[in-house]
Motif scaffolding. Structure first.
Motif, mmCIF file in Angstrom:
data_model
loop_
_atom_site.group_PDB
_atom_site.id
_atom_site.type_symbol
_atom_site.label_atom_id
_atom_site.label_comp_id
_atom_site.label_asym_id
_atom_site.label_seq_id
_atom_site.Cartn_x
_atom_site.Cartn_y
_atom_site.Cartn_z
ATOM 1 N N SER A 540 0.835 -1.210 0.000
ATOM 2 C CA SER A 540 0.000 0.000 0.000
ATOM 3 C C SER A 540 0.865 1.254 0.000
ATOM 4 C CB SER A 540 -0.922 0.000 1.219
ATOM 5 O OG SER A 540 -1.842 -1.058 1.158
ATOM 6 N N ALA A 541 1.895 1.227 0.849
ATOM 7 C CA ALA A 541 2.796 2.380 0.916
ATOM 8 C C ALA A 541 3.483 2.615 -0.425
ATOM 9 C CB ALA A 541 3.831 2.161 2.018
ATOM 10 N N TYR A 578 2.720 7.625 7.026
ATOM 11 C CA TYR A 578 2.679 7.295 8.458
ATOM 12 C C TYR A 578 1.654 6.213 8.792
ATOM 13 C CZ TYR A 578 2.908 8.051 13.481
ATOM 14 O OH TYR A 578 3.074 7.857 14.827
ATOM 15 N N TYR A 579 0.483 6.243 8.174
ATOM 16 C CA TYR A 579 -0.594 5.298 8.494
ATOM 17 C C TYR A 579 -0.145 3.850 8.249
ATOM 18 C CZ TYR A 579 -5.092 2.885 8.243
ATOM 19 O OH TYR A 579 -6.127 1.999 8.422
ATOM 20 N N LYS A 583 0.924 0.593 10.752
ATOM 21 C CA LYS A 583 0.330 -0.736 10.610
ATOM 22 C C LYS A 583 1.404 -1.805 10.479
ATOM 23 C CE LYS A 583 -3.260 -1.726 8.268
ATOM 24 N NZ LYS A 583 -4.265 -1.920 7.192
ATOM 25 N N GLU A 584 2.450 -1.490 9.686
ATOM 26 C CA GLU A 584 3.534 -2.455 9.507
ATOM 27 C C GLU A 584 4.338 -2.616 10.797
ATOM 28 O OE1 GLU A 584 5.788 -5.261 7.402
ATOM 29 O OE2 GLU A 584 3.873 -4.304 6.939
ATOM 30 N N ALA A 595 11.377 2.174 3.335
ATOM 31 C CA ALA A 595 10.356 1.672 2.413
ATOM 32 C C ALA A 595 9.055 2.465 2.515
ATOM 33 C CB ALA A 595 10.091 0.200 2.689
ATOM 34 N N PHE A 596 8.880 3.198 3.606
ATOM 35 C CA PHE A 596 7.651 3.964 3.823
ATOM 36 C C PHE A 596 7.904 5.479 3.724
ATOM 37 C CE2 PHE A 596 7.059 -0.121 5.747
ATOM 38 C CZ PHE A 596 5.743 -0.451 5.482
ATOM 39 N N THR A 597 9.050 5.856 3.154
ATOM 40 C CA THR A 597 9.433 7.271 3.062
ATOM 41 C C THR A 597 9.426 7.722 1.606
ATOM 42 O OG1 THR A 597 10.854 7.017 5.001
ATOM 43 C CG2 THR A 597 11.208 8.965 3.628
ATOM 44 N N TYR A 598 8.859 8.910 1.370
ATOM 45 C CA TYR A 598 8.874 9.483 0.019
ATOM 46 C C TYR A 598 10.320 9.782 -0.395
ATOM 47 C CZ TYR A 598 3.806 10.145 0.008
ATOM 48 O OH TYR A 598 2.451 9.939 0.023
#
Length: 682
Positions: A540-541, A578-579, A583-584, A595-598
């Motif tokens: 999703s991210a 962040y959401y 969750k991860e 992996a979750f950073t722009y």
């Protein structure tokens, strides 16, 4: 060898700037007129500010252009024109007359004695007519009192009234017949002379012009001499017509002697140093105060090209006729640079260009003063060029400044309005008309250099454009979100003096990448089904983050300018999704944050920083349950402060004060959007 090539590759931008610098200096010096520079500055009507000036060598006093023009005009007025006497015409007329007259006499009932008498009278009339000749019709040309009559390659000066015209033939025939007591035969002579006589004296334009040119070439360009050591002007003495002419003669003689085979290379070297210093100041200004422009070789080339173009046009006009120097629309330079960059850079480049042109133009102080004032007016008045009336108003003000400035200088120099050259005002009006060409020139520059102006931004802001229309169809929620962000960001940009039009356009296009997967973004979900529920948080991210990269690719395919694409690149900076990260983390506490950073980059301008704040605040405001003013205030502070804490604005030229102003605007706008309405009865 590899190290050298590696260094060359890494420094190719700097090497290009060096080449651009030296080529520009060389071209400007090449355009300069060949001649030395007189070391004294003087103007008519102003006192001599230096020590007493004595003649350094013998020189002739040159006549002024007006004086030479008066002498030339006097010569033209006094010139005696040349006319050619055609003997062939006389012989032909005589032959035709004898034949026709004899036939006419034979048809009359006359004795032989009468015929011989009338023939002699006819010959006498012809002899009188062609003694000096019959002048051809001179309609359109003023006939002088005297003329030179060229007969058999010999010119003789005769009075013009000694020649006959065709209209005088009849009266001459009458007079001679009357004097010879043959008036009864007038009708016979009238018929034959009307048919036989032709003019034989014609104006010789070629010979007349040649003689006039010879006379004009003999006019002396000097009058009198000044001996070495003679006092020319004393300190404090006013420069007036008499000594002004002597000073101009000394200046011309000095510069012509200075520019000799021995000195010309030294003079060129001096010019090169001064021009190099001016352009070095431009480079230093860009490096210190406009580093983003300095790093962009295309923009640096654009600036130097415009400077070079204005120098070339001005030197070309000066070489042709220095009287037309104010026709060159120099104010186009700050106008265009302000359009593509900013006012400070536009004025700085304009002033440096005017300083360079001070070496070329006559009356350099007057020229520099007028052009700098006109440049300042350009910077102060030109704004929002996408509004057509603005350019016309600005050009009118610029033209008025030129006229008022020239008027004031004329009063200072002459002390009266008697010799005011109103034709010069026409040059200023022509200058203003050419300045209006800035609009199509901006369009040409956009295509050649890939620049973006407010006019292009206005076109991009049209929501009926193909890309925005596609966004509204495929992702209507994102489109509505972009409109809201555009309104917020534009208001904030106006508050802090940023480019509001650019900010609005950037906001409209910042989320176009969401068109590829619109249902994965909450604003486009019209049902309770969320596709993220069926995939991993990491996946999703990845989809969320990819909308930035996909938006950049989509914008490039649609030829969206880089300045607008910058908003797509930076509107999330290096923040986290962040959401899904939380969750991860719940599933795997050792989750890699990358992996979750722009991917970034973070905002690097005031406008992109404003968009980041407006985008985050608008998107998060949808989650507010009871959006009262205190709630909104706390909510905006929390989001923007969080961005500041994560160093998202480090590279943006935005101050703490401006950030506070942006927060204030966002709070006011959100309060207006979510204000409580009166509940109407059913």
């Amino acid at each position: 060898m590899e190290d050298s090539l590696d260094k060359l590759y890494k420094n190719q931008g700097l090497i290009y700037k060096y080449i651009l610098y030296f080529v520009t200096v060389g071209c400007i010096v090449f355009f300069f007129p060949r001649g030395g520079k007189f070391k004294y500055e003087f103007q008519k009507g102003k006192p001599w500010q230096y020590e007493n000036l004595y003649a350094p060598f013998d020189f002739s006093i040159r006549k002024g252009e007006e004086e030479i023009s008066r002498e030339q005009q006097s010569l033209r007025e006094k010139q005696i024109p040349y006319y050619t006497y055609d003997t062939a015409v006389v012989a032909e007329v005589s032959q035709n007359f004898r034949e026709d007259f004899q036939v006419l006499l034979d048809s009359q009932q006359l004795t032989e004695r009468q015929k011989r008498r009338l023939s002699r009278i006819g010959e006498d009339i012809l002899l009188e007519l062609y003694r000096n000749g019959i002048l051809q019709n001179t309609s359109g040309r003023e006939v002088p009192e005297f003329l030179y009559l060229v007969r058999n390659n010999e010119a003789s000066r005769v009075r013009t009234d000694a020649l006959y015209s065709l209209s005088e033939v009849d009266s001459l025939v009458r007079d001679i017949l009357k004097s010879r007591r043959a008036g009864d035969y007038y009708s016979i002579f009238q018929d034959v002379f009307f048919n036989a006589v032709r003019p034989n004296v014609t104006y010789d334009a070629e010979l007349s012009e040649k003689e006039l040119a010879d006379e004009l070439s003999k006019i002396s360009t000097t009058r009198g001499n000044v001996d070495e050591g003679k006092l020319i002007i004393a300190r404090g003495e006013v420069v007036e017509a008499e000594n002004l002419n002597i000073l101009n003669s000394l200046k011309a003689e000095f510069e012509s002697e200075l520019w000799s085979a021995n000195n010309q290379y030294l003079i060129l070297f001096g010019y090169t140093i001064l021009v190099a210093l001016v352009l070095m100041m431009l480079f230093l200004f860009l490096k210190k105060y406009r580093p983003a422009i300095y790093r962009n070789n295309i923009k640096v080339t654009f600036i130097f090209f415009n400077v070079l173009l204005m120098v070339f046009l001005t030197t070309l006009v000066v070489k042709y006729d220095e009287a037309y120097v104010f026709v060159v629309p120099l104010c186009i330079l700050p106008l265009i640079l302000k359009t593509f960059f900013d006012a400070r850079l536009g004025l700085f480049v304009h002033v440096l260009t005017v300083l360079i042109l001070g070496f070329v133009v006559p009356n350099s102080f007057e020229y520099i003063f007028l052009q700098i004032i006109a440049g300042i007016v350009t910077i102060l008045t030109v704004s929002e060029l996408y509004k057509r009336a603005n350019l016309f108003i600005s050009v009118g003000q610029i033209t008025l400044i030129y006229i008022v400035g020239y008027f004031a200088f004329h009063i200072i120099h002459e002390g009266n309005l008697d010799d005011m050259n109103f034709f010069t005002f026409g040059f200023f009006l022509l200058n203003g008309m050419i300045t209006l060409f800035a609009q199509p020139l901006i369009y040409i520059y956009e295509k050649i250099f890939g620049m973006v102006s407010d006019v292009s931004l206005l076109e991009l802001s049209d929501t009926n454009s193909r890309l925005l229309k596609e966004l509204s169809n495929k992702a209507p929620g994102t489109f509505h979100h972009s409109l809201q962000v555009a309104n917020l960001a534009e208001a904030a940009a106006n508050a802090v003096g940023a480019n509001a039009m650019l900010t609005r356009v950037g906001a409209l296009y910042h989320d176009i990448g969401k068109m590829n997967n619109p249902t994965y973004f909450t604003e486009n979900q019209v049902t309770n089904v969320n596709p993220h529920d069926d995939i991993e948080p990491r996946e999703s991210a990845e989809i969320i983050i990819n909308h930035v990269i996909e938006g950049i690719e989509m914008a490039q395919r649609n030829n969206i300018p880089d300045r607008v694409i910058d908003f797509i690149r930076t509107h999330h900076g290096t923040t986290r999704v962040y959401y899904f990260y939380k969750k991860e983390m719940e599933r795997n506490p050792e989750t890699d944050e990358v992996a979750f950073t722009y991917p970034g980059p973070i905002p690097f301008s005031k406008e992109t920083a404003i968009l980041m704040m407006a985008d985050s605040v608008e998107a998060a405001s949808k989650s507010l349950v009871n959006p009262t003013y205190p709630v909104i205030e706390e909510f905006v502070e929390k989001i923007v402060n969080g961005q500041m804490k994560s160093n998202q604005f480090l590279n943006a030229n935005i101050t703490f004060k401006e950030i506070e102003m942006v927060k204030k605007v966002l709070k006011q706008k959100l309060t207006n959007i979510y204000h409580l309405r009166v509940e109407y009865p059913e």
